[in-house]
Design a protein around this motif. Sequence first.
Motif, mmCIF file in Angstrom:
data_model
loop_
_atom_site.group_PDB
_atom_site.id
_atom_site.type_symbol
_atom_site.label_atom_id
_atom_site.label_comp_id
_atom_site.label_asym_id
_atom_site.label_seq_id
_atom_site.Cartn_x
_atom_site.Cartn_y
_atom_site.Cartn_z
ATOM 1 N N SER A 1 -13.571 0.453 -3.370
ATOM 2 C CA SER A 1 -12.416 -0.703 -3.160
ATOM 3 C C SER A 1 -12.650 -2.051 -3.953
ATOM 4 O O SER A 1 -11.709 -2.643 -4.286
ATOM 5 N N TRP A 2 -13.862 -2.218 -4.145
ATOM 6 C CA TRP A 2 -14.221 -3.330 -5.033
ATOM 7 C C TRP A 2 -13.509 -3.229 -6.642
ATOM 8 O O TRP A 2 -12.817 -3.880 -7.258
ATOM 9 N N LEU A 3 -13.689 -1.881 -7.169
ATOM 10 C CA LEU A 3 -13.334 -1.571 -8.395
ATOM 11 C C LEU A 3 -11.628 -1.469 -8.543
ATOM 12 O O LEU A 3 -11.104 -2.062 -9.170
ATOM 13 N N VAL A 4 -11.149 -1.132 -7.434
ATOM 14 C CA VAL A 4 -9.645 -1.037 -7.256
ATOM 15 C C VAL A 4 -9.195 -2.595 -7.181
ATOM 16 O O VAL A 4 -8.274 -2.856 -8.034
ATOM 17 N N GLU A 5 -9.743 -3.308 -6.716
ATOM 18 C CA GLU A 5 -9.366 -4.567 -6.511
ATOM 19 C C GLU A 5 -9.413 -5.210 -7.857
ATOM 20 O O GLU A 5 -8.665 -6.120 -8.242
ATOM 21 N N LYS A 6 -10.389 -5.060 -8.669
ATOM 22 C CA LYS A 6 -10.705 -5.656 -9.958
ATOM 23 C C LYS A 6 -9.370 -5.145 -10.936
ATOM 24 O O LYS A 6 -8.920 -5.942 -11.685
ATOM 25 N N ILE A 7 -9.173 -3.887 -10.807
ATOM 26 C CA ILE A 7 -7.981 -3.306 -11.639
ATOM 27 C C ILE A 7 -6.780 -3.907 -11.258
ATOM 28 O O ILE A 7 -5.865 -4.289 -12.081
ATOM 29 N N GLU B 1 -2.034 -9.956 -13.401
ATOM 30 C CA GLU B 1 -1.949 -10.983 -14.730
ATOM 31 C C GLU B 1 -0.753 -10.574 -15.468
ATOM 32 O O GLU B 1 -0.209 -11.348 -16.082
ATOM 33 N N ASP B 2 -0.325 -9.298 -15.652
ATOM 34 C CA ASP B 2 0.746 -8.979 -16.340
ATOM 35 C C ASP B 2 2.077 -8.923 -15.620
ATOM 36 O O ASP B 2 3.315 -9.121 -16.131
ATOM 37 N N GLU B 3 1.984 -8.406 -14.236
ATOM 38 C CA GLU B 3 3.293 -8.388 -13.412
ATOM 39 C C GLU B 3 3.169 -9.105 -11.957
ATOM 40 O O GLU B 3 1.842 -9.074 -11.515
ATOM 41 N N SER B 4 4.010 -9.533 -11.578
ATOM 42 C CA SER B 4 4.293 -10.254 -10.411
ATOM 43 C C SER B 4 3.897 -9.468 -9.119
ATOM 44 O O SER B 4 3.386 -9.854 -8.091
ATOM 45 N N GLU B 5 4.532 -8.303 -9.214
ATOM 46 C CA GLU B 5 4.237 -7.187 -8.401
ATOM 47 C C GLU B 5 4.205 -6.045 -9.001
ATOM 48 O O GLU B 5 4.775 -5.521 -9.954
ATOM 49 N N GLY B 6 3.736 -5.117 -8.313
ATOM 50 C CA GLY B 6 3.556 -3.653 -8.795
ATOM 51 C C GLY B 6 2.372 -2.723 -7.959
ATOM 52 O O GLY B 6 1.867 -2.960 -6.928
ATOM 53 N N LYS B 7 2.082 -1.782 -8.640
ATOM 54 C CA LYS B 7 0.947 -0.877 -8.159
ATOM 55 C C LYS B 7 0.350 -0.096 -9.287
ATOM 56 O O LYS B 7 0.921 0.363 -10.319
ATOM 57 N N ILE B 8 -0.938 0.150 -9.029
ATOM 58 C CA ILE B 8 -1.706 0.706 -10.052
ATOM 59 C C ILE B 8 -1.867 2.254 -9.816
ATOM 60 O O ILE B 8 -1.331 2.622 -8.646
ATOM 61 N N SER B 9 -2.437 2.925 -10.425
ATOM 62 C CA SER B 9 -2.648 4.297 -10.451
ATOM 63 C C SER B 9 -3.909 4.820 -10.104
ATOM 64 O O SER B 9 -5.003 4.203 -10.515
ATOM 65 N N LEU B 10 -4.170 5.524 -8.841
ATOM 66 C CA LEU B 10 -5.403 5.854 -8.453
ATOM 67 C C LEU B 10 -5.391 7.244 -7.909
ATOM 68 O O LEU B 10 -4.351 7.665 -7.200
ATOM 69 N N HIS B 11 -6.313 8.225 -8.428
ATOM 70 C CA HIS B 11 -6.301 9.627 -8.106
ATOM 71 C C HIS B 11 -7.901 9.900 -7.636
ATOM 72 O O HIS B 11 -8.718 9.506 -8.221
ATOM 73 N N ILE B 12 -7.921 10.734 -6.351
ATOM 74 C CA ILE B 12 -9.246 10.945 -5.839
ATOM 75 C C ILE B 12 -9.270 12.601 -5.655
ATOM 76 O O ILE B 12 -8.446 12.886 -4.761
ATOM 77 N N ASN B 13 -10.176 13.270 -6.298
ATOM 78 C CA ASN B 13 -10.158 14.722 -6.279
ATOM 79 C C ASN B 13 -11.381 14.983 -6.034
ATOM 80 O O ASN B 13 -12.218 14.651 -6.686
ATOM 81 N N LYS B 14 -11.497 15.953 -4.974
ATOM 82 C CA LYS B 14 -12.806 16.722 -4.609
ATOM 83 C C LYS B 14 -12.969 17.870 -5.413
ATOM 84 O O LYS B 14 -12.152 18.820 -5.007
ATOM 85 N N SER B 15 -14.249 18.383 -5.839
ATOM 86 C CA SER B 15 -14.248 19.820 -6.370
ATOM 87 C C SER B 15 -15.855 19.902 -6.002
ATOM 88 O O SER B 15 -16.813 19.505 -6.741
ATOM 89 N N TYR B 16 -16.107 20.931 -4.980
ATOM 90 C CA TYR B 16 -17.268 21.198 -4.379
ATOM 91 C C TYR B 16 -18.118 20.001 -3.959
ATOM 92 O O TYR B 16 -17.675 19.111 -3.219
ATOM 93 N N SER B 17 -19.339 19.663 -4.501
ATOM 94 C CA SER B 17 -20.061 18.324 -4.172
ATOM 95 C C SER B 17 -19.816 17.398 -5.223
ATOM 96 O O SER B 17 -20.710 16.371 -5.267
#
Length: 244
Positions: A128-134, A140-156
């Motif tokens: 959550s801290w890393l997402v907040e920083k990004i 700084e470039d856009e007044s509103e928007g959305k970043i890309s985030l992907h979380i995938n699990k593979s075994y351990s």
Amino acid sequence: MKDETQFSPKQDAEAVSVSDMFNNILNEKIKDGAVEKAIEVKVDEFIKRVADDVFSSWGDLSKLMKEKMTEAIMPTAESLGDIPKYHDFVSKRLKLAAQSFYDDKLVEVLDSELKEIMSEVPDVINLSWLVEKIVDVAREDESEGKISLHINKSYSSYWIAIDKESDKSEYQCDFRIGLREDSKTGKLTIFSLKVDGEDCRKSIALGPFYRFEKILYNAYVTNAEFALDKGQFADDYETEWYYD
């Protein structure tokens, strides 16, 4: 001093022809040894001149001596092998200087770098801290928007991909993080990190890194703990922002 001896003719010019006079004088000189003396002088001069020519740098004797000395020296010179050239000497000196740097300076440089790294690594890196920083960077470039985030699990393991721009696929994202889960404690640590397509495993330092990037990199090289503190799915995190 001028010779004042007066010349007294020995022959009667009226009774002797010029031709006979020449022959008579010549015979007298020969009898007196004048011709022999003159020839002796010339022979001495000739011998000296020949000796000078023989011993001169361009003379035959000099050339012969040079040839014989070359024949005597060459086998010894050939047995020496290749004589080091100037660039070989410079190359060896550069290698020596580089080795000296590694021996004397590199430890000091690395100790300083590691000290800085250890001072900037929190006990746990939260996603959550890393997402907040990004998001802050993207804001700084856009007044509103959305970043890309992907979380995938593979075994351990988990693979997280993040980019400040929206609609980026997992492999297009600037950041891609590989997490390994400890089978006993369940804690996650970073085992792989790519920033702008660069694999951090192939370099002792990438950058320059600033702000959260540096902390993330430091966490990777120190095998720090990384937590999916809000959940295991991308929707669990605040990836959007709006105009304030």
